[in-house]
Design a protein around this motif. Sequence first.
Motif, PDB file in Angstrom:
ATOM      1  N   ASP A 132      15.427  56.676 -55.185  1.00 36.52           N
ATOM      2  CA  ASP A 132      15.080  55.334 -54.758  1.00 36.52           C
ATOM      3  C   ASP A 132      13.677  55.031 -54.574  1.00 36.52           C
ATOM      4  OD1 ASP A 132      15.045  56.896 -52.507  1.00 36.52           O
ATOM      5  OD2 ASP A 132      17.152  55.802 -52.280  1.00 36.52           O
ATOM      6  N   ASP A 133      12.720  55.824 -54.802  1.00 39.04           N
ATOM      7  CA  ASP A 133      11.682  55.033 -53.726  1.00 39.04           C
ATOM      8  C   ASP A 133      10.294  55.042 -55.227  1.00 39.04           C
ATOM      9  OD1 ASP A 133      10.950  54.793 -51.206  1.00 39.04           O
ATOM     10  OD2 ASP A 133      11.039  57.010 -50.937  1.00 39.04           O
ATOM     11  N   VAL A 134       9.905  53.535 -56.205  1.00 36.59           N
ATOM     12  CA  VAL A 134       9.798  53.085 -57.304  1.00 36.59           C
ATOM     13  C   VAL A 134       8.439  52.964 -56.487  1.00 36.59           C
ATOM     14  CG1 VAL A 134       8.743  51.406 -58.953  1.00 36.59           C
ATOM     15  CG2 VAL A 134      10.938  52.172 -58.449  1.00 36.59           C
ATOM     16  N   ILE A 135       7.067  53.537 -56.797  1.00 35.91           N
ATOM     17  CA  ILE A 135       5.162  53.538 -57.094  1.00 35.91           C
ATOM     18  C   ILE A 135       4.398  53.000 -57.722  1.00 35.91           C
ATOM     19  CG2 ILE A 135       3.761  54.732 -54.808  1.00 35.91           C
ATOM     20  CD1 ILE A 135       5.291  56.654 -54.282  1.00 35.91           C
ATOM     21  N   ILE A 136       3.781  51.782 -57.068  1.00 37.35           N
ATOM     22  CA  ILE A 136       3.393  51.283 -58.287  1.00 37.35           C
ATOM     23  C   ILE A 136       2.098  51.675 -58.187  1.00 37.35           C
ATOM     24  CG2 ILE A 136       2.816  48.911 -59.959  1.00 37.35           C
ATOM     25  CD1 ILE A 136       5.384  50.476 -60.186  1.00 37.35           C
ATOM     26  N   GLY A 137       1.031  51.884 -59.028  1.00 38.10           N
ATOM     27  CA  GLY A 137      -0.491  52.155 -58.961  1.00 38.10           C
ATOM     28  C   GLY A 137      -1.045  52.803 -59.807  1.00 38.10           C
ATOM     29  N   ASP A 138      -2.310  52.295 -60.271  1.00 37.98           N
ATOM     30  CA  ASP A 138      -3.506  52.723 -61.671  1.00 37.98           C
ATOM     31  C   ASP A 138      -3.468  54.315 -61.020  1.00 37.98           C
ATOM     32  OD1 ASP A 138      -3.780  50.005 -61.882  1.00 37.98           O
ATOM     33  OD2 ASP A 138      -5.527  50.279 -60.699  1.00 37.98           O
ATOM     34  N   ASP A 139      -3.259  55.022 -60.306  1.00 32.79           N
ATOM     35  CA  ASP A 139      -3.148  56.648 -60.105  1.00 32.79           C
ATOM     36  C   ASP A 139      -2.012  56.972 -59.660  1.00 32.79           C
ATOM     37  OD1 ASP A 139      -4.344  59.180 -59.963  1.00 32.79           O
ATOM     38  OD2 ASP A 139      -5.327  59.130 -58.451  1.00 32.79           O
ATOM     39  N   PRO A 140      -0.913  57.742 -60.978  1.00 34.09           N
ATOM     40  CA  PRO A 140       0.313  58.321 -60.833  1.00 34.09           C
ATOM     41  C   PRO A 140       0.153  58.868 -59.016  1.00 34.09           C
ATOM     42  CG  PRO A 140      -0.514  58.855 -61.899  1.00 34.09           C
ATOM     43  CD  PRO A 140      -1.622  58.300 -62.242  1.00 34.09           C
ATOM     44  N   ALA A 141       1.469  58.693 -57.894  1.00 35.65           N
ATOM     45  CA  ALA A 141       1.377  58.755 -56.323  1.00 35.65           C
ATOM     46  C   ALA A 141       1.045  60.453 -57.033  1.00 35.65           C
ATOM     47  CB  ALA A 141       2.284  58.403 -55.749  1.00 35.65           C
ATOM     48  N   CYS A 142       2.299  60.913 -57.529  1.00 36.53           N
ATOM     49  CA  CYS A 142       2.914  62.317 -58.247  1.00 36.53           C
ATOM     50  C   CYS A 142       1.538  63.089 -58.503  1.00 36.53           C
ATOM     51  CB  CYS A 142       3.562  61.999 -59.120  1.00 36.53           C
ATOM     52  SG  CYS A 142       4.572  63.586 -59.654  1.00 36.53           S
ATOM     53  N   THR A 250      -2.655  56.049 -52.999  1.00 36.22           N
ATOM     54  CA  THR A 250      -2.672  54.927 -52.465  1.00 36.22           C
ATOM     55  C   THR A 250      -1.109  54.680 -53.665  1.00 36.22           C
ATOM     56  OG1 THR A 250      -4.143  55.490 -54.229  1.00 36.22           O
ATOM     57  CG2 THR A 250      -4.613  55.107 -52.668  1.00 36.22           C
ATOM     58  N   GLY A 251      -1.735  53.521 -54.281  1.00 32.55           N
ATOM     59  CA  GLY A 251       0.452  52.623 -54.836  1.00 32.55           C
ATOM     60  C   GLY A 251       0.581  52.202 -53.531  1.00 32.55           C
ATOM     61  N   LYS A 252       1.776  51.180 -54.319  1.00 31.81           N
ATOM     62  CA  LYS A 252       2.633  50.337 -52.966  1.00 31.81           C
ATOM     63  C   LYS A 252       3.978  50.346 -53.951  1.00 31.81           C
ATOM     64  CE  LYS A 252       3.753  46.662 -51.004  1.00 31.81           C
ATOM     65  NZ  LYS A 252       4.038  45.231 -51.119  1.00 31.81           N
ATOM     66  N   ARG A 253       4.800  51.296 -52.250  1.00 29.76           N
ATOM     67  CA  ARG A 253       6.032  52.153 -52.314  1.00 29.76           C
ATOM     68  C   ARG A 253       6.753  50.551 -51.928  1.00 29.76           C
ATOM     69  NH1 ARG A 253       8.958  53.029 -48.199  1.00 29.76           N
ATOM     70  NH2 ARG A 253      11.025  54.238 -48.666  1.00 29.76           N
ATOM     71  N   TYR A 254       8.064  50.880 -53.510  1.00 24.33           N
ATOM     72  CA  TYR A 254       9.308  49.799 -53.367  1.00 24.33           C
ATOM     73  C   TYR A 254      10.425  50.727 -53.092  1.00 24.33           C
ATOM     74  CZ  TYR A 254       5.663  46.624 -55.339  1.00 24.33           C
ATOM     75  OH  TYR A 254       4.998  45.684 -55.526  1.00 24.33           O
ATOM     76  N   ASP A 255      11.057  50.166 -51.987  1.00 21.71           N
ATOM     77  CA  ASP A 255      12.121  51.414 -50.856  1.00 21.71           C
ATOM     78  C   ASP A 255      13.269  50.329 -52.117  1.00 21.71           C
ATOM     79  OD1 ASP A 255      14.430  52.521 -50.268  1.00 21.71           O
ATOM     80  OD2 ASP A 255      13.978  51.983 -48.187  1.00 21.71           O
ATOM     81  N   MET A 256      13.923  50.908 -53.342  1.00 21.60           N
ATOM     82  CA  MET A 256      15.145  50.583 -53.903  1.00 21.60           C
ATOM     83  C   MET A 256      16.209  51.086 -53.197  1.00 21.60           C
ATOM     84  SD  MET A 256      13.874  49.024 -56.509  1.00 21.60           S
ATOM     85  CE  MET A 256      15.273  48.952 -57.475  1.00 21.60           C
ATOM     86  N   GLY A 257      16.742  51.826 -52.302  1.00 15.82           N
ATOM     87  CA  GLY A 257      17.832  51.763 -51.117  1.00 15.82           C
ATOM     88  C   GLY A 257      18.163  50.659 -50.463  1.00 15.82           C
TER      89      GLY A 257
END
Length: 291
Positions: A132-142, A250-257
Amino acid sequence: MMKVRKAVIPAAGLGTRVLPATKSMPKEMLTIVDKPAIQYIVEEAVNAGITDILIITNRGKGIIEDHFDRSPELEERLLASGKKDVYEQVVGISKLANIYFVRQKETKGLGHAVNCARSFVGNEPFAVLYGDDVIIGDDPACGQLIRAYEQYGKAVVGIKAVPADAISKYSSLKVEPLNDNVYSVTDMVEKPQTPDKVLSLFSILGRCVLTPDIFDILDKTAPGAGGEIQLTDAMKTLACTVGMTGVDFTGKRYDMGDKLGILQATVEIALQNPQLGDAFRQYLKDLAPTL
Ligand code: UTP
């Protein structure tokens, strides 16, 4: 050192904070613009070099399996009506990675869910991407966490500072800076209920890279906060013994929960969409003065 090529996405939670939307629709399948949340997460893992993904589901989440499967009737119809672009998008979803599924038979917490991945993982390091954690960024958080694993040789947690008045809802970590956005993590506590239990405002958010010794620890982990088997309690053993690494990714996290998190994801990701972004920005500009 073994390469990290496997990932686990726990998606078997009940999603009670998003009811009634999640009564029959898994929160991981809630749409952000034109894709379900879990597709953004699978794409992040693939962009970080992951080839094999295990999604932990449970009863009522079969729709997740359908999404990553082929869809012959739909594909035929799209081809027959000349919609080649959409056809390729639809087929592409089923080819993103080798995707496997296992059911968590009882909803006993994130630690219990990760423990369902033991035979898939075997003796390899693996990434965990919270469903439920979507993270959007140029460099994948993973990928940022995988690089830290390769550099420091220890299990890694993705971390972010959270507001002081919210820390009791998150985990709290004892950290020492290593360099830039990378820290050594030597202790942690899940949902600290009193100020004296708070180790720092850094909390684990959304991603980690674990070593397979976590499974023996999880086997021995008793239910913790909320009566659930907490992944944080098991990671605390790793942090306090061999130590872990923390990456303030780095990257913006969105809490889908969370209902507000879902709205923020929808608005911000729509603004970045190549087809819809300009029209949506204009719509927001027209709307804003009326608020
Ligand atoms: P959460 O604690 O945010 O999910 O777990 P939840 O239990 O659905 O949340 P509530 O009910 O709104 O409070 C983080 C991730 O772990 C998964 C969830 O699906 C989510 O992606 N999870 C949680 C499991 O797979 N199994 C569990 O038993 C608990």
